[in-house]
Design a protein around this motif. Sequence first.
Motif, PDB file in Angstrom:
ATOM      1  N   THR A   2      53.045  22.302 -17.369  1.00 27.15           N
ATOM      2  CA  THR A   2      52.884  21.977 -15.938  1.00 27.15           C
ATOM      3  C   THR A   2      53.540  22.054 -15.001  1.00 27.15           C
ATOM      4  N   THR A   3      53.663  22.594 -13.587  1.00 25.65           N
ATOM      5  CA  THR A   3      54.774  22.819 -12.693  1.00 25.65           C
ATOM      6  C   THR A   3      55.281  21.985 -12.610  1.00 25.65           C
ATOM      7  N   LYS A   4      56.568  21.475 -12.438  1.00 29.03           N
ATOM      8  CA  LYS A   4      57.122  20.573 -11.028  1.00 29.03           C
ATOM      9  C   LYS A   4      57.222  21.179  -9.767  1.00 29.03           C
ATOM     10  N   THR A   5      57.015  20.106  -9.036  1.00 27.83           N
ATOM     11  CA  THR A   5      57.389  20.897  -7.432  1.00 27.83           C
ATOM     12  C   THR A   5      57.866  19.658  -6.937  1.00 27.83           C
ATOM     13  N   HIS A   6      59.778  20.078  -6.980  1.00 23.63           N
ATOM     14  CA  HIS A   6      60.638  19.116  -5.955  1.00 23.63           C
ATOM     15  C   HIS A   6      60.487  19.465  -4.387  1.00 23.63           C
ATOM     16  N   GLU A   7      60.453  18.279  -3.809  1.00 28.60           N
ATOM     17  CA  GLU A   7      60.143  18.595  -2.005  1.00 28.60           C
ATOM     18  C   GLU A   7      60.846  18.953  -1.581  1.00 28.60           C
ATOM     19  N   GLY A   8      62.199  19.691  -2.112  1.00 30.78           N
ATOM     20  CA  GLY A   8      62.414  20.616  -0.944  1.00 30.78           C
ATOM     21  C   GLY A   8      61.629  21.938  -1.131  1.00 30.78           C
ATOM     22  N   ALA A   9      60.685  22.451  -1.934  1.00 30.62           N
ATOM     23  CA  ALA A   9      60.754  23.286  -2.534  1.00 30.62           C
ATOM     24  C   ALA A   9      59.488  23.708  -1.404  1.00 30.62           C
ATOM     25  N   ARG A  10      59.332  22.964  -1.096  1.00 34.30           N
ATOM     26  CA  ARG A  10      57.972  22.604  -0.406  1.00 34.30           C
ATOM     27  C   ARG A  10      58.183  23.833   0.807  1.00 34.30           C
ATOM     28  N   VAL A  41      60.462  32.866   4.932  1.00 32.73           N
ATOM     29  CA  VAL A  41      60.352  33.709   3.234  1.00 32.73           C
ATOM     30  C   VAL A  41      59.558  34.691   3.615  1.00 32.73           C
ATOM     31  N   ASP A  42      59.462  35.557   2.742  1.00 34.04           N
ATOM     32  CA  ASP A  42      58.791  36.118   2.292  1.00 34.04           C
ATOM     33  C   ASP A  42      57.255  36.260   1.688  1.00 34.04           C
ATOM     34  N   ARG A  51      54.082  42.901   1.279  1.00 30.55           N
ATOM     35  CA  ARG A  51      54.617  41.394   2.172  1.00 30.55           C
ATOM     36  C   ARG A  51      53.817  41.157   2.562  1.00 30.55           C
ATOM     37  N   LYS A  52      53.095  40.304   2.983  1.00 34.45           N
ATOM     38  CA  LYS A  52      52.231  39.774   3.897  1.00 34.45           C
ATOM     39  C   LYS A  52      52.774  38.808   5.020  1.00 34.45           C
ATOM     40  N   GLU A  53      51.998  38.798   6.503  1.00 36.23           N
ATOM     41  CA  GLU A  53      52.855  38.454   7.531  1.00 36.23           C
ATOM     42  C   GLU A  53      52.401  37.206   7.576  1.00 36.23           C
ATOM     43  N   ILE A  54      52.885  36.377   7.091  1.00 40.45           N
ATOM     44  CA  ILE A  54      52.452  34.988   6.924  1.00 40.45           C
ATOM     45  C   ILE A  54      53.822  34.012   7.618  1.00 40.45           C
ATOM     46  N   ALA A  55      53.592  33.199   8.383  1.00 36.23           N
ATOM     47  CA  ALA A  55      55.489  32.732   8.619  1.00 36.23           C
ATOM     48  C   ALA A  55      55.016  31.113   7.856  1.00 36.23           C
ATOM     49  N   ARG A  56      56.093  30.602   6.786  1.00 39.28           N
ATOM     50  CA  ARG A  56      56.588  30.133   6.152  1.00 39.28           C
ATOM     51  C   ARG A  56      57.962  29.529   6.229  1.00 39.28           C
ATOM     52  N   TRP A  57      58.561  28.347   5.981  1.00 41.20           N
ATOM     53  CA  TRP A  57      60.204  28.411   5.527  1.00 41.20           C
ATOM     54  C   TRP A  57      59.741  27.301   4.367  1.00 41.20           C
ATOM     55  N   ARG A  58      61.281  27.403   4.082  1.00 42.87           N
ATOM     56  CA  ARG A  58      61.633  26.719   2.840  1.00 42.87           C
ATOM     57  C   ARG A  58      62.161  24.871   4.247  1.00 42.87           C
TER      58      ARG A  58
END
Length: 82
Positions: A2-10, A41-42, A51-58
Amino acid sequence: MTTKTHEGARLLDTKQVLNITSLPRSTMYELLNAGSFPAQVDIIDPVTGSRKEIARWRLSDVERWINGLPTKQPTENDTQAA
């Protein structure tokens, strides 16, 4: 496993970033181009390594940027109006 995802890692898409910051899209991209806003982020394709051309931010980067903004100091006009 199980991988725990932290809220700030979204990861946030453009619409979510605009909603959180209350910035107009054009202002956000102006700040981004000026280096005054968190970089995207890449997203890397695990199969091809490209690299995918998808705009995402942490989320954590955006929150840190918001928390680092200066607080508006009252002006003489503000104190006279009170």
